[in-house]
Structure formats: C-alpha cells, structure tokens
Design a protein around this motif. Sequence first.
Motif, PDB file in Angstrom:
ATOM      1  N   ALA A  66      48.636  23.779  52.843  1.00  0.00           N
ATOM      2  CA  ALA A  66      49.936  24.399  53.101  1.00  0.00           C
ATOM      3  C   ALA A  66      50.051  25.766  52.431  1.00  0.00           C
ATOM      4  N   GLU A  67      49.599  25.875  51.196  1.00  0.00           N
ATOM      5  CA  GLU A  67      49.716  27.153  50.489  1.00  0.00           C
ATOM      6  C   GLU A  67      48.936  28.252  51.218  1.00  0.00           C
ATOM      7  N   ARG A  68      47.766  27.883  51.715  1.00  0.00           N
ATOM      8  CA  ARG A  68      46.971  28.878  52.435  1.00  0.00           C
ATOM      9  C   ARG A  68      47.677  29.291  53.720  1.00  0.00           C
ATOM     10  N   ARG A  69      48.209  28.318  54.424  1.00  0.00           N
ATOM     11  CA  ARG A  69      48.934  28.628  55.660  1.00  0.00           C
ATOM     12  C   ARG A  69      50.139  29.519  55.374  1.00  0.00           C
ATOM     13  N   LEU A  70      50.864  29.197  54.341  1.00  0.00           N
ATOM     14  CA  LEU A  70      52.059  29.974  54.012  1.00  0.00           C
ATOM     15  C   LEU A  70      51.703  31.411  53.638  1.00  0.00           C
ATOM     16  N   ALA A  71      50.614  31.572  52.896  1.00  0.00           N
ATOM     17  CA  ALA A  71      50.199  32.916  52.494  1.00  0.00           C
ATOM     18  C   ALA A  71      49.839  33.756  53.720  1.00  0.00           C
TER      19      ALA A  71
END
Length: 804
Positions: free
Chosen positions: A155-160
């Motif tokens: 999720a963090e990668r997608r959000l970034a």
Amino acid sequence: MISCVSLLALFCQSRLPRGVLRMAAFALFASVAAQACGAEAIDGPVPDSVPAPPPEPPVDLGRLTAFFSRESGCAFDLRREMVGRTPWLTNRISRCFFGPIKRPPHNRDELMDDVDYYPDGYLDTLAREGVNGLWITISFADFSKELAGGWPEGAERRLAKLRQTVEKCAKHGIKVWLFCIEPVEQDFRKSPLALKHPDWIGCTYDDLMGTMCASHPGVAKYIEDVVRDVFSAVPGLGGIINISHGEMVTSCLSMAPDVTWFSENRFLCPRCRDVPFAELHHRVVRPMVRGMRAAGSDGVVVSWVYRHPKPELPAWVAEAAATAPDGVIEQSNFEDGSFLFQEGAWRLGSDYWISCPGPSAAFARVAERACAAGRRVSAKIQVSCSHEIATIPVLPVPGLLYRKFRAMRALGVTDAMYCWYFGAAPGVMNRAAGMLAFDDFSDGEDAFLLRLAELEWKDDAPRMAKVWKACSDGFANYPLSNKVQYYGPYHQGVAWPLRAEIEMRPMNDSWIPHQPACGDMVGECLMEFSLQDALSLAKKMAAAVDAVEEDIAFLERKYADNRERMLDLGLVRALQCHFAAGRDFFEFYHARRDAVCLSRAGDTSAALAAVARMKSAVSRQVPVSEKMARLCRDDPRLGYHSEAEAYLYWPELLEWRVETLRRTAVRIREIEDEIRAGRGYPLSPLEKAAPVFAARLDDEGALVVEGEAKGDGPVTLWLYDLCGTEWVRRIDLKPKDRRFSLRLPSAEWNGDPRLCPKWIQIHQDCSYLGDSWQWPAHPPFKWRWHHRDVLGFYSARLDTTPVH
C-alpha cells in the motif's frame, strides 16, 4: 451392436479413477461412433492450413511515450482558446493510452512499478486537447486496513506512486480519478475478509461467492474507511469512478430480481430484500462521499451503472439518478440500447459505440429524470476509438463526435468519461471533443469540421473536412452488432488469412492478444445480421471513403514532406484499409459458401462465378496488407490495442498475411480446376475427418435429428450451416425414454439450402450415482466451435443423404 451409451455405462461401473474413466470412455465412444458411420476416428486436431504467424513483438513503451510527447507543431491549446468561457461539459475524464489495465492478460498494476506513464510532454498534449481528468484502476483490498490494522503490503508503495502522479498531473490542470468496482464480491468460504466478518455477506451464489451487503453497518464503515484513508494519504484526487452495479457482482443489488442472470430466489439478504433498489444503490456510494469529506476532499463519486438496456433500463436506474446523494453523479452508457434501421430491419446495439452516436432511449430517460431533479448526469462514451476498431487508436471520424456531443448537450449531460481501456489516445478526436465541450452547436456539423481542420490544414481545411465527413458517414454504416465488434473483421481483418476450405475455426476476439490465425466461422460475428447484410454494409463503408480518393491523394502529394500531416492522412488510409478488409472478408466467405453449395448441387457455371469472386477478394487484399505494413512502420499507434496491451497486428504479421493470401490463391486455382472438371468443391480435411451424425430431411424438407441420451436431463444442440456463415442455433431438448428428437422446419433457414444445418454439437449435463458429469464425455465445453473438439458425436457433421 452394443450402443455407445451402453459402453459408457459399463465404464461407469468400473473402479478406475474418475479422470482416467472419463478419458477412456470418451476415447472408446469416439472410436465406436466413428466406426459406426464409416469414418476414421481422430485423436487430435485437423492440421491448420495456415502456417504459424510470427511472434508478437514486445511493446516498445518508450517509442509510444516519445510519440505522444513530441512537438506536433499544432499551436492549438484549448485552455487558451476558451479563456473566459464556461464549458457545458465539466469533467472530461480519459486515461493513459499506454498504461497498464490491472487485468488479464498481464495483470500489471501501474502503481507497483517504477515506469513514468505520464511524461510532461504527454500530459501537456492532453491538457491542450481539453482533457482535465485521468482515471487509474485500484482495488479496495490493496488499501484496506481492516485485516492487518495498518496498511496492507504494497500500500505504501502504491500511495507514493499515486501521490507522484497526482502532483505531476496537477501541474497541467489534470486531476486523477480512482476507478474501481466496489465493494467487490467475496469467496465466503475462504476470503480473509469474509472469514473475519461472515455477517458482512448478504447473498450467496454457486455455493462459492457472496455479496458485500452495503446495508450492513460494518460494510458501510469499511467503504468509508478505505476512501478516507486513501484520500487523506493522497491530497488532490479528483474523485472516484465506481461501477457500483453491473460489470461484476458487488453489493446485494447485484442479486436483485431484475438482474436477468440471477433468479429471484437468490435475493435472500434479510437486510436488503425489502429496500427499494435505488436506495440499495445509494448505500454503496454514500459511504464513499463520507470518506472523501472526512479526508477534507471536495471530490465527487461518479457512480456508473453498467447495465445493457433490453431495450429499457430498470426503472430504479432513473430513480437513482433523480435521487443521487450530494457529491454523487450518476453515469450510464450513452449509446447502449440504441436502435438503427440497417438493411431493412431495426438493430439494437449494446455497449459502446462511435459509429452509432446515440443517445439510446434508455440513457435519455435517465438523463431527463436527473435533470428534472436538478442532479448532474455523466455519460460513458468513447472518444478516440471503440470496440468497432480499436487497433486504429485515433479514428478520423470527428463528424460522429459532433453528433454525439450535440445530443449530450441537448440532454443536459454535465460530465463524461471519455474511454474504457481503449479510446484514450490523444489526437484529432480529443481535440474535437475539447472544442465541442464548449460548443453551442449553432452552426452545424460541416462548419465545425471546417473549424477543426483550420487548426492544422489552413487553406486545405475544406478538403480535409470533406475527407473527415466521408470517413464519418462511412463509419456510420458499421453493423450495429456486438458480435461484429467482438469477433468481426474490422479490428484485425487486415492481418487475417482467408481460408479456401471449410475449417470451422473460430473468429478472433477483438481485445485479446496471443491468438491463433483467425478462422472462417464468419457466422460467429453476425448474430442477427445475415452474411449478405454484413456484406452490403461493408460495401457502403468502403465506398464512402473511396469516394474522396482524389482529395486524399491530393493532400498526400502536397504534404509528402510534412510528417505530422502525413500521420493524419495515414489514419485515413488505415481506416480505408480496415474498411476494405471487412468488405473483402465478407465477400470472400459469401462467395466461398456459394461456390461450395452450388458446385456440390451440380451448378458448375454459377460455382465458377463464385470462385472468381473469391479470387478477386484475395487479390484485392494483397496490396491492402502491404500498405498497412508501411503505415505501421511510420506510426506506432497502428495495431496497438490498449486493453490487449499488445499489438494485434504489426509489419511482420501483415507481410506473413500477404504470403498466406498467395498460398490461398494457389489453392483456389486448384479448386477451380476440380469444379471445372465436374467434381465439385472438394471436401476439406475437416470434412473428411469429422465423425458423421445421421440426420434426415422429411417430406416437407424439415431437418430431423434423433439420438440417444445418457440420462433424463436436458440435451442442448448447437447447429451450424455447412460453411459456418450463419449465427449458431441453440436448441434445448427434454429427452424421453433416454432419447432426444428435433424437427426443424426449413423456414428456420429460410428454405435456403446454403443455410441448412450441416454441423452439430451435443451436450448434456448428467448424473450417475451422484457424480455429476457431461455426456458425451468431452473436453471442457465452449459454445464457440473448436475443431479440436470434433470427436465422437459431441461435434460432428450432419449427414442428410437419403438411404436407399
């Protein structure tokens, strides 16, 4: 002689493992059936007469991004041209032409890689053309904290990546929208979310899947929390486009009694069964609005109801549009359910259309209800291309867009989603859409096309406007049939072989890569159209563009050294090639059917005339493929299909096709000699190898088919004409005393011997000692004919020769 059914029964009593049992029974059944009719049993596919095509080239993303980021020389900038003017179309939402679709065949998620799908030059082009929104696909499961208490893995990668994209697009005045189909169904037996919250499941089906009940407070909170968390983490998002109902199973509304593919007794959710359908729909989107507001966003939910009118939409769809909650815009497909009078009959088209501008009566009723209630309404349309021909990503038919946008404005449409996975390529269609979003439509289509042409063609604008009008008028004759869109020759026919012999190979899907060379079962793409209807419309399409050949040639001579103008003209030439390919495809198989049937009926002279038509179609197509190969080398857009995420034709494949056409021409000359010698059109390898199912024509000319069944369950027959040129007939029969019988009057094929059924497929769901299986034993069933399944009596050639 012992019957095939008795042999199968003997195997059923054995102790062999089930898989071995079925394979053995299947092989024995096929062998005995073939021996009974004097044919040699086959244990594999009939060899393809066409050599294997060259492998697909990898997509050169760098070449595509560079092409769309280039300086085109066009000074037009809608943002500058329309300063001080208010568009009647507020949100004009497209997507990245070459971005991953997060679906098969590749299942790539653009938020999980390091590729920049949004170069500044590309975004600047979109903004100049009037696009102010782009949608990106997400899934709630990728962002929900419900299971782990925090962001799930990735999720963090997608959000970034999402933040980076939003910020980059914002510099060009473009907002990013999240596209989803939520709340998506769950496997209620093993889905972690369903196992944690079994009470969230509303309705179940197939003993496997369950709906997410939007009436349950927990589900409502789940939806709100995901939206709040994502919009908090990524400020500046434009909103959400959600297929709240239709494309997949989502909430309990998916099981509502008006949904034809589910029966009323499936709608069993105690929380939802007494709630009005419009309210059930709102229970999906209200939490999304609450989530956005909790994150401080003023974003909007575009709630897309993806339903095919038949020809009306259920009444609740218009009710939902009229009562949409604040922050919600209802969206429906603009042309879906449109009628056109073509070739002497009214035709009904579903899905997306450019050739048929719309609106459908179904969309008009939804828009009227919404406007009367003071609600906004969004139209799902296609701008650059659609299923009709998606391998020309920018169709040069702006006149059809004018007709579509004029109707949208008249209905009070306020917003539009410009594309599905295809239809998003920048170019003349985007520019036309941008201008039309501000237009009052007071000066007419011809004047608009002239204004559009003046942007780049200056003194030659009248001539180019005339060419665009001809392309638009020709394209308007596209058969209004989903099957022509999905399996017909217009998307890839420039690269299809033409088969001289009956092979009964299926058509290629228009949106799927990695398929074998296309087949000859033209009936698969015709549905309610006859082959003659399709041929007549194809000739009109081709003739309309051919009529402005002098104008096209003049512009090509004058602008031979101007790459940008030649690229524009290349789109016209590509469309002309596709039209010609469709015309000659239908002409070839129409002529082949005549040649086969007439020669075998003893009419040698008429059969030879039909063979001459086949030869002409083949000879015309050689230069068409050669021209397309040259066009593809100059223009990286051509042949690329955004949903397939691949090229469906490319120069080497087009050159391969030229060689197959030359081989076909040789075979046709051999067949011509056979007919001239009085021996008729020779049997194809498939006809020689296929098992034969005995049938008869009674005294009134009706087809009579009789046979044994394994059990008492319904038997389904699929009937095809000899050359596969008519839409398949499906007939369900109830066996009596383990036998089935069918009498089909000759009126069913209009008394035309060319259309009399000559191929059959048989299928029955059976149960033996509690073991549900299929009879005859066969590979997994496909309604589309596959020659590899021509085994036993499951697929066979019908023989109505009288026995003396």
